[in-house]
Motif scaffolding. Structure first.
Motif, short mmCIF file in Angstrom:
data_model
loop_
_atom_site.label_atom_id
_atom_site.label_comp_id
_atom_site.label_asym_id
_atom_site.label_seq_id
_atom_site.Cartn_x
_atom_site.Cartn_y
_atom_site.Cartn_z
N THR A 103 6.22 2.34 9.97
CA THR A 103 6.83 2.67 8.68
C THR A 103 6.15 1.95 7.52
OG1 THR A 103 8.49 0.90 8.82
CG2 THR A 103 9.04 3.04 9.81
N ILE A 104 5.07 1.22 7.84
CA ILE A 104 4.31 0.54 6.79
C ILE A 104 3.01 1.30 6.59
CG2 ILE A 104 3.27 -1.62 6.02
CD1 ILE A 104 5.05 -3.08 8.00
N SER A 105 2.85 1.91 5.47
CA SER A 105 1.66 2.72 5.19
C SER A 105 0.40 1.90 5.39
CB SER A 105 1.70 3.24 3.75
OG SER A 105 0.55 4.00 3.46
N GLY A 106 -0.53 2.44 6.17
CA GLY A 106 -1.81 1.79 6.38
C GLY A 106 -1.82 0.81 7.54
N ALA A 107 -0.63 0.50 8.12
CA ALA A 107 -0.60 -0.42 9.25
C ALA A 107 -1.30 0.18 10.45
CB ALA A 107 0.85 -0.78 9.59
N ALA A 108 -2.03 -0.67 11.17
CA ALA A 108 -2.73 -0.19 12.36
C ALA A 108 -2.93 -1.31 13.34
CB ALA A 108 -4.07 0.41 11.96
N PHE A 134 0.57 -5.70 0.44
CA PHE A 134 0.10 -6.90 1.13
C PHE A 134 -0.45 -6.55 2.51
CE2 PHE A 134 0.64 -10.68 3.79
CZ PHE A 134 -0.05 -11.61 3.03
N VAL A 135 0.29 -5.73 3.25
CA VAL A 135 -0.16 -5.34 4.60
C VAL A 135 -1.47 -4.55 4.51
CG1 VAL A 135 0.39 -3.98 6.65
CG2 VAL A 135 2.16 -5.37 5.57
N ASP A 136 -1.59 -3.70 3.51
CA ASP A 136 -2.82 -2.93 3.32
C ASP A 136 -4.00 -3.86 3.07
OD1 ASP A 136 -4.23 -0.36 2.97
OD2 ASP A 136 -4.42 -0.98 0.88
N ALA A 137 -3.78 -4.91 2.29
CA ALA A 137 -4.85 -5.87 2.01
C ALA A 137 -5.27 -6.61 3.27
CB ALA A 137 -4.39 -6.86 0.94
N ILE A 138 -4.30 -6.94 4.11
CA ILE A 138 -4.62 -7.62 5.38
C ILE A 138 -5.44 -6.69 6.27
CG2 ILE A 138 -3.67 -8.64 7.47
CD1 ILE A 138 -3.33 -10.39 5.01
#
Length: 233
Positions: free
Chosen positions: A228-233, A192-196
């Motif tokens: 710790t969330i892959s792809g978070a930036a 979900f976070v990656d999609a955002i």
């Protein structure tokens, strides 16, 4: 002041509401404290650095969670002829045209996702005031206005999640149930976070992803360490 029940008091024990937890630990704590008598939904909320009042800062899209949401989705499809049969074969719960529109106008909205073929948008367009406020209006950008109704129905049934940022810059969604394994919940949150992140609008300035928190339906919310969330930036 409202009285805090024993279950909620116990759910808050051993956690620091101001601390930032690594994603796996946050999932463990949230799931461990989801002790209601029903299978609680696990939800993620994200604060984004956008102002959705500006068109170039709107964040909207869909994501297919790897392990679904755990929710049974009822799907309505506006289609005729062969496309109507295709939708039924794919598992659509309601399929129709003018008669389906009449039911909706009369207040019968027994579905969670609405899909339409492009030729039916003349009919569906008249339902904007009914479906729009509920977030059910078919939209080509979300893949819900399509000739490939079978794929759209199957995606909705499999746990596809639609998201749209609110006026306050917050976007949230259910990413599973307390009965899911911790590994599945972690996978879903990361997807979900990656999609955002991939939906970052061109007009976003400064820090885009500001904060992520995780909670269950009846439990406390925990802040998640973005690193710790892959792809978070």
């Amino acid at each position: 002041m409202a009285k805090v029940g024993k279950r909620l008091k116990a759910a808050h024990e051993g956690i620091d509401r101001e601390a930032f937890y690594d994603l796996p630990q946050a999932v463990h704590l949230i799931r461990e404290r989801a002790t209601a008598k029903f299978d609680e939904s696990i939800e993620v909320a994200m604060n984004l650095g956008v102002d959705p009042r500006h068109a170039d800062q709107m964040v909207r899209g869909v994501v297919e969670l790897p392990h679904g949401t755990g929710k049974t989705m009822r799907v309505a499809v506006f289609a005729k002829g062969a496309k109507a049969e295709e939708a039924k074969a794919a598992g659509a719960d309601l399929v129709g045209a003018d008669e389906l529109a009449a039911d909706i106008q009369n207040g019968t909205i027994d579905f969670d996702r609405c899909i339409a073929t492009p030729d039916m948008m003349g009919v569906v367009g008249r339902l904007g005031k009914v479906l729009g406020p509920r977030g059910l209006m078919p939209n080509p950008k979300l893949g819900t206005v399509t000739m490939d109704v079978a794929t759209a129905v199957k995606a909705a049934k499999a746990g596809q999640v639609q998201f749209r940022v609110e006026k306050s810059g917050i976007v949230h969604a259910g990413v599973g149930r307390a009965s899911f394994t911790e590994e599945k919940l972690v996978d879903n949150v990361r997807a979900f976070v990656d999609a955002i992140n991939k939906a970052k609008p061109t007009g976003a300035k400064g820090t885009y992803l500001k904060k992520v928190s995780l909670s269950s339906t009846m439990g406390p919310g925990l802040k998640v360490n973005l690193g710790t969330i892959s792809g978070a930036a």
